[in-house]
Structures are given as C-alpha cells and as structure tokens.
Scaffold this motif. Structure first.
Motif, PDB file in Angstrom:
ATOM      1  N   VAL A 219       0.878  -1.044  -0.015  1.00  0.00           N
ATOM      2  CA  VAL A 219       0.050  -0.125  -0.028  1.00  0.00           C
ATOM      3  C   VAL A 219       0.925   1.428   0.039  1.00  0.00           C
ATOM      4  O   VAL A 219       1.652   1.524   0.877  1.00  0.00           O
ATOM      5  CB  VAL A 219      -0.993   0.058   1.274  1.00  0.00           C
ATOM      6  CG1 VAL A 219      -1.838   1.226   1.183  1.00  0.00           C
ATOM      7  CG2 VAL A 219      -1.786  -1.146   1.485  1.00  0.00           C
ATOM      8  N   HIS A 220       0.944   1.981  -1.194  1.00  0.00           N
ATOM      9  CA  HIS A 220       1.719   3.043  -1.222  1.00  0.00           C
ATOM     10  C   HIS A 220       1.439   4.273  -0.347  1.00  0.00           C
ATOM     11  O   HIS A 220       0.188   4.513  -0.103  1.00  0.00           O
ATOM     12  CB  HIS A 220       1.841   3.738  -2.665  1.00  0.00           C
ATOM     13  CG  HIS A 220       2.279   2.737  -3.569  1.00  0.00           C
ATOM     14  ND1 HIS A 220       1.670   2.394  -4.607  1.00  0.00           N
ATOM     15  CD2 HIS A 220       3.555   2.132  -3.495  1.00  0.00           C
ATOM     16  CE1 HIS A 220       2.624   1.531  -5.472  1.00  0.00           C
ATOM     17  NE2 HIS A 220       3.968   1.366  -4.647  1.00  0.00           N
ATOM     18  N   CYS A 221       2.213   5.291   0.107  1.00  0.00           N
ATOM     19  CA  CYS A 221       1.798   6.501   0.899  1.00  0.00           C
ATOM     20  C   CYS A 221       1.257   7.156  -0.338  1.00  0.00           C
ATOM     21  O   CYS A 221       1.492   7.072  -1.500  1.00  0.00           O
ATOM     22  CB  CYS A 221       3.111   7.079   1.214  1.00  0.00           C
ATOM     23  SG  CYS A 221       3.941   6.226   2.607  1.00  0.00           S
ATOM     24  N   GLY A 222       0.402   7.881  -0.010  1.00  0.00           N
ATOM     25  CA  GLY A 222      -0.631   8.807  -1.195  1.00  0.00           C
ATOM     26  C   GLY A 222      -0.654  10.188  -1.095  1.00  0.00           C
ATOM     27  O   GLY A 222      -0.441  10.970  -0.069  1.00  0.00           O
ATOM     28  N   VAL A 327       8.329  10.456   0.090  1.00  0.00           N
ATOM     29  CA  VAL A 327       7.017  11.197  -0.048  1.00  0.00           C
ATOM     30  C   VAL A 327       7.277  12.346  -0.987  1.00  0.00           C
ATOM     31  O   VAL A 327       6.668  12.826  -1.898  1.00  0.00           O
ATOM     32  CB  VAL A 327       6.157  11.534   1.161  1.00  0.00           C
ATOM     33  CG1 VAL A 327       5.150  12.518   0.772  1.00  0.00           C
ATOM     34  CG2 VAL A 327       5.736  10.097   1.682  1.00  0.00           C
ATOM     35  N   VAL A 328       8.309  13.281  -0.739  1.00  0.00           N
ATOM     36  CA  VAL A 328       8.653  14.257  -1.416  1.00  0.00           C
ATOM     37  C   VAL A 328       8.776  14.201  -2.963  1.00  0.00           C
ATOM     38  O   VAL A 328       8.448  14.923  -3.694  1.00  0.00           O
ATOM     39  CB  VAL A 328      10.141  14.888  -0.852  1.00  0.00           C
ATOM     40  CG1 VAL A 328      11.385  14.181  -1.246  1.00  0.00           C
ATOM     41  CG2 VAL A 328      10.355  16.246  -1.534  1.00  0.00           C
ATOM     42  N   LEU A 329       9.442  12.871  -3.253  1.00  0.00           N
ATOM     43  CA  LEU A 329       9.457  12.467  -4.611  1.00  0.00           C
ATOM     44  C   LEU A 329       7.973  12.562  -5.348  1.00  0.00           C
ATOM     45  O   LEU A 329       7.835  12.938  -6.547  1.00  0.00           O
ATOM     46  CB  LEU A 329      10.237  11.339  -4.960  1.00  0.00           C
ATOM     47  CG  LEU A 329      11.869  11.472  -4.658  1.00  0.00           C
ATOM     48  CD1 LEU A 329      12.280  10.106  -4.859  1.00  0.00           C
ATOM     49  CD2 LEU A 329      12.415  12.380  -5.360  1.00  0.00           C
ATOM     50  N   ILE A 389       4.267  13.086 -17.758  1.00  0.00           N
ATOM     51  CA  ILE A 389       4.481  11.767 -17.297  1.00  0.00           C
ATOM     52  C   ILE A 389       4.379  11.520 -16.009  1.00  0.00           C
ATOM     53  O   ILE A 389       3.883  10.775 -15.455  1.00  0.00           O
ATOM     54  CB  ILE A 389       5.698  11.177 -18.133  1.00  0.00           C
ATOM     55  CG1 ILE A 389       5.698  11.373 -19.421  1.00  0.00           C
ATOM     56  CG2 ILE A 389       5.877   9.696 -17.685  1.00  0.00           C
ATOM     57  CD1 ILE A 389       6.757  10.908 -20.414  1.00  0.00           C
ATOM     58  N   GLY A 390       5.218  12.367 -15.297  1.00  0.00           N
ATOM     59  CA  GLY A 390       5.301  12.300 -13.703  1.00  0.00           C
ATOM     60  C   GLY A 390       3.865  12.264 -13.010  1.00  0.00           C
ATOM     61  O   GLY A 390       3.573  11.539 -12.144  1.00  0.00           O
ATOM     62  N   ILE A 391       3.147  13.250 -13.475  1.00  0.00           N
ATOM     63  CA  ILE A 391       1.969  13.542 -12.836  1.00  0.00           C
ATOM     64  C   ILE A 391       1.062  12.435 -13.032  1.00  0.00           C
ATOM     65  O   ILE A 391       0.438  11.989 -12.136  1.00  0.00           O
ATOM     66  CB  ILE A 391       1.018  14.997 -13.552  1.00  0.00           C
ATOM     67  CG1 ILE A 391       2.021  16.154 -13.192  1.00  0.00           C
ATOM     68  CG2 ILE A 391      -0.510  14.778 -13.138  1.00  0.00           C
ATOM     69  CD1 ILE A 391       1.310  17.358 -13.979  1.00  0.00           C
ATOM     70  N   ALA A 392       0.968  11.811 -14.227  1.00  0.00           N
ATOM     71  CA  ALA A 392       0.312  10.645 -14.401  1.00  0.00           C
ATOM     72  C   ALA A 392       0.676   9.180 -13.758  1.00  0.00           C
ATOM     73  O   ALA A 392      -0.028   8.619 -13.139  1.00  0.00           O
ATOM     74  CB  ALA A 392       0.285  10.391 -16.037  1.00  0.00           C
ATOM     75  N   GLU A 396      -1.270   7.435 -10.750  1.00  0.00           N
ATOM     76  CA  GLU A 396      -1.607   6.079 -10.778  1.00  0.00           C
ATOM     77  C   GLU A 396      -1.323   5.386  -9.737  1.00  0.00           C
ATOM     78  O   GLU A 396      -1.947   4.196  -9.401  1.00  0.00           O
ATOM     79  CB  GLU A 396      -0.970   5.588 -12.221  1.00  0.00           C
ATOM     80  CG  GLU A 396      -1.117   3.979 -12.334  1.00  0.00           C
ATOM     81  CD  GLU A 396      -0.303   3.575 -13.618  1.00  0.00           C
ATOM     82  OE1 GLU A 396      -0.213   2.200 -13.775  1.00  0.00           O
ATOM     83  OE2 GLU A 396       0.525   4.187 -14.055  1.00  0.00           O
ATOM     84  N   GLN A 397      -0.047   5.624  -9.146  1.00  0.00           N
ATOM     85  CA  GLN A 397       0.439   4.808  -8.071  1.00  0.00           C
ATOM     86  C   GLN A 397       0.184   5.259  -6.544  1.00  0.00           C
ATOM     87  O   GLN A 397       0.338   4.366  -5.598  1.00  0.00           O
ATOM     88  CB  GLN A 397       1.941   4.586  -8.364  1.00  0.00           C
ATOM     89  CG  GLN A 397       2.216   3.664  -9.571  1.00  0.00           C
ATOM     90  CD  GLN A 397       3.853   3.410  -9.592  1.00  0.00           C
ATOM     91  OE1 GLN A 397       4.592   3.732  -8.633  1.00  0.00           O
ATOM     92  NE2 GLN A 397       4.269   2.849 -10.749  1.00  0.00           N
ATOM     93  N   HIS A 398      -0.168   6.501  -6.415  1.00  0.00           N
ATOM     94  CA  HIS A 398       0.057   7.247  -5.314  1.00  0.00           C
ATOM     95  C   HIS A 398      -1.269   8.003  -4.772  1.00  0.00           C
ATOM     96  O   HIS A 398      -0.984   9.010  -4.109  1.00  0.00           O
ATOM     97  CB  HIS A 398       1.361   8.118  -5.085  1.00  0.00           C
ATOM     98  CG  HIS A 398       2.600   7.065  -5.118  1.00  0.00           C
ATOM     99  ND1 HIS A 398       2.993   6.438  -4.101  1.00  0.00           N
ATOM    100  CD2 HIS A 398       3.314   6.765  -6.008  1.00  0.00           C
ATOM    101  CE1 HIS A 398       4.182   5.649  -4.470  1.00  0.00           C
ATOM    102  NE2 HIS A 398       4.260   5.966  -5.779  1.00  0.00           N
ATOM    103  N   LEU A 399      -2.327   7.784  -5.445  1.00  0.00           N
ATOM    104  CA  LEU A 399      -3.444   8.661  -5.093  1.00  0.00           C
ATOM    105  C   LEU A 399      -4.095   8.179  -3.565  1.00  0.00           C
ATOM    106  O   LEU A 399      -4.376   6.919  -3.472  1.00  0.00           O
ATOM    107  CB  LEU A 399      -4.546   8.486  -6.103  1.00  0.00           C
ATOM    108  CG  LEU A 399      -5.771   9.405  -6.026  1.00  0.00           C
ATOM    109  CD1 LEU A 399      -5.421  10.895  -5.922  1.00  0.00           C
ATOM    110  CD2 LEU A 399      -6.739   9.265  -7.094  1.00  0.00           C
ATOM    111  N   ALA A 400      -4.260   9.108  -2.744  1.00  0.00           N
ATOM    112  CA  ALA A 400      -4.467   8.912  -1.378  1.00  0.00           C
ATOM    113  C   ALA A 400      -5.687   7.882  -1.153  1.00  0.00           C
ATOM    114  O   ALA A 400      -5.958   7.107  -0.364  1.00  0.00           O
ATOM    115  CB  ALA A 400      -4.596  10.110  -0.646  1.00  0.00           C
TER     116      ALA A 400
END
Length: 416
Positions: A219-222, A327-329, A389-392, A396-400
């Motif tokens: 479960v990723h940080c979001g 998380v900063v990345l 590309i980074g926003i997308a 995809e991977q880190h939406l809370a």
C-alpha cells in the motif's frame, strides 16, 4: 489469550467501515504528513479512525491541519511516566495471566534489541494504558505505523487481550534492524503487514518464513487529489534546485552541497526545505564554501509552502543515501517537476531514469554534479513532457483515496 476485548471476538474481521485505532510513535509530525493523509482518506471512505500516539511533535506545527489532528489525538505519555502506574496495576490485577505473557514478551524482545530493557518495560506500561483505552472504544482493529516501538506496543496490547493488529513498514530504520526490532515475531502475530514499496516487501521476505509472506501487502503512501497540478508549471526565471527533507545524514545534503559547488553556475541557487539535527553542520559547510548568497535553508514548512516551492523550482533533487520511498518525490512529480535522486530502495519504482527524472548512484558527488548539469540543460519543452508523465505516474500509483481503499479492504479482511 484472555478474551476480554468487548467489541467483538478476536477472530472476527472489522466491517468495511467500522472503527480502527491508529498508533504512531509521534503524531502529528511535520515529516509524517503521509500518515495524516492516509487517516483522512480512510475517514472519507466511512472508516472511523481513533488516533493514538506515544508523544506529540515537540516544535510548533507548520500546518493548520496538523494542529487539528493534535487535538484529536490521545497521547500515551500524557501525564508523564507516573500516569502509567495505575494502568499497569489495574491490568495486572484484572488480567494477571495476560499481563505476565506480555511482560515476558517485552523482556524477550529486549535481549537482542536496539533498545534497552527499560525501554521495553515502558512500552509494556504503554500497552497496559492503550489496552484499557481501547477496551472502552468501538475499535475492532489496531494499526501501527513503523515497525519499531509503536508496533512493539501494538503487539503487547494484543497479548493483553486487545484487538487484532497490523502495521506499516516504511524504510531503512526497520530493514536495517529486522532482528533488533523483533519483526519476525511481530509479523507472525499480526493480521497483515503493509509495505510502502516492493523493495521493502522483498527485504522483509529475506527474514521471514515463507508461510508469512502472504501477510505482506503493498500500500503506497498517497497524495490527495488537490495536490496534483493540472499541468507542469513554467520554469522559474532563475534556475533553482530544491531539496525537501529532514536535515540528517541519510538525506545526503552534504553530498548535494559539494556537487552544487562543483557546478560553478553563479546564477544557480539551491533551497533546502526542512530542518533537523545536521542544520548547524550544513550551515557551517555553506559558509566554508562561500555559498551563503546562493543556498537558503527554510526550516520546517507546511504542505502549502511545499507546493509553492516545488512550483518555483527548476529541478527537485533528493540525493538520499538511505530511504524507503520518499514522499517528497511523489509530491514533486505530482506537481509536474522532474526529480534527480538515487538508485536506492523504492526510488526506482517511482523515478524512471530519463522519463520522469534522473537517477545517480548514492554518494557519487561527481555523478550527481554531472546529472544536475544535464537536468538543468534539458530544454523546457522536454522538462514539461517529463512533468506530464510524472503527474500521470503518481496519480496511478499514489492517489491517497485509492491507497486508502486498499487499506480499508485489508481492515475488512477482503485483501488489497
């Protein structure tokens, strides 16, 4: 185990909504905004979250939301150590068998621990207090963040008859001391264990028996939806590097300062956003290098200021020597800013070299300087494309809300 926990039998799973207790070693904390986002995202999905923490943030919080969270949190250290005596006595008198088992476990965990026996005895006292608080609540599950002292307390609370528990493992502090933090013991007793990256999951698998591997869930940080930029902001007029994070050895600030000085670009400036134990040393190194007019340290900042600084930077740089997945990345990419970071831990799972940023070997000052020069010389159109590309990728991977839904399903026993 003595079945005194009143909410429901220990074998039952909490409902999809229900009430979950969270335990964090320090909450709220400036560098732990990802925990706050997770809690608030769970509550948006109908989960009631009770906040518990060993202690609070010692300094003034920089974010108004953290101030609100502080008011909603109960602290195990409230009233000092003397206030723990009554919960210990009450627990021992009411449940002597469970108290003996938990105390014996605390002593056993201290034998090869990174913390002393007195620490573990205090954690036993914390567990006595927390178990009594939880007994009076509607919580059917306890979730701890970090596999360190907070999870020790969750484990001891379970031995005292408290609810089933789980915990999130974040990074090197836990992985570097798997046995010192008794992680195999705590994983075996947990319902499930969350890891924030594939790398952390793989490192835990090295130390756990295969029968416990299915307990490990990713479960990723979001980030909240509002943190995402609709499009990459235009680059600033003056080239600016931004590094966000605690001023500590593992974040690589000293490596960054050396690389920054080697760039020999008089118009380039560097912003170090954060504070920490190495601030005096870093300030001294800035003076020794004659960089006072080009390097600024902000101190602790809130989420709004983080977002503003990211938008005002050309490139984000995170030269970490040790990490989980910063998380900063996520925040940087979500704002459309490519990042320069290192080939360690879970970072390559987010930063794609040449696509959403650049990666260099950790501790390689010359390589970092060359890569920063390459990033700064990248045409604006290409930086904008990398930003999109980074926003997308982060969405995809880190939406809370997406990641909180995974947790909610785990709490409900449905899997991630």
């Amino acid at each position: 185990m003595e079945a005194h926990f009143r909410a429901r039998p220990a074998t039952d799973m909490p409902p999809a909504g229900g009430t979950v207790a969270y335990l964090v070693n320090q909450y709220p904390k400036v560098s732990h905004t990802f925990i706050r986002r997770e809690i608030l995202a769970l509550e948006r999905q109908g989960v009631t979250v009770l906040r518990f923490s060993i202690r609070g943030w010692d300094a003034e919080v920089a974010d108004p939301t953290d101030e609100a969270e502080r008011a909603r949190t109960r602290y195990l250290l409230q009233g000092g150590l003397r206030a723990l005596l009554a919960p210990v006595v009450r627990t021992c008198l009411r449940r002597p068998g469970a108290a003996f088992r938990a105390l014996a476990a605390a002593v056993a965990m201290s034998r090869h621990s990174v913390r002393s026996l007195p620490h573990h005895l205090v954690w036993f006292a914390f567990a006595c207090r927390l178990s009594l608080w939880l007994e009076k609540s509607a919580a059917t599950h306890l979730h701890a963040h970090f596999g360190t002292n907070s999870t020790d307390i969750a484990y001891l609370t379970r031995l005292l008859g408290g609810p089933p528990y789980s915990f999130t493992v974040h990074g090197a502090d836990e992985i570097d001391n798997v046995l010192g933090w008794s992680l195999p013991r705590k994983v075996a007793a947990a319902r499930f264990v969350v890891t924030v990256s594939h790398y952390i999951r793989g490192q835990l698998m090295r130390w756990l028996p295969p029968q416990d591997w299915p307990k490990l869930a990713l479960v990723h940080c979001g980030l909240d939806e509002g943190f995402f930029a609709s499009a990459p902001p235009p680059p600033p007029d003056r080239p600016t590097l931004l590094c966000i994070g605690r001023l500590s050895a593992e974040k690589g600030h000293l490596v960054l300062l050396e690389a920054f000085a080697a760039l020999d670009r008089p118009d380039l400036r560097l912003v170090l956003a954060g504070d920490g134990e190495l601030r005096a040393l870093i300030e001294g190194r800035i003076r020794e290098s004659g960089l006072q007019d080009r390097v600024r340290i902000t101190g602790w900042i809130g989420s709004d200021e983080v977002r503003r600084l990211i938008g005002a930077a050309t490139i984000i740089v995170q030269p970490s020597l040790m990490e989980g997945l910063p998380v900063v990345l996520m925040e940087s990419l979500a704002q459309g800013r490519p990042a320069v970071s290192t080939y360690i831990a879970g970072i390559p799972e987010l930063i794609e070299n040449g696509r959403t940023g650049w990666l260099v070997p950790a501790g390689d000052t010359e390589g970092l300087a060359r890569t920063l020069a390459e990033a700064l010389d990248t045409p604006a159109a290409r930086l904008e494309e990398m930003g999109r590309i980074g926003i997308a990728r982060v969405r995809e991977q880190h939406l809370a809300d997406t990641e909180a839904a995974r947790l909610r399903r785990l709490f409900a026993g449905d899997g991630a």
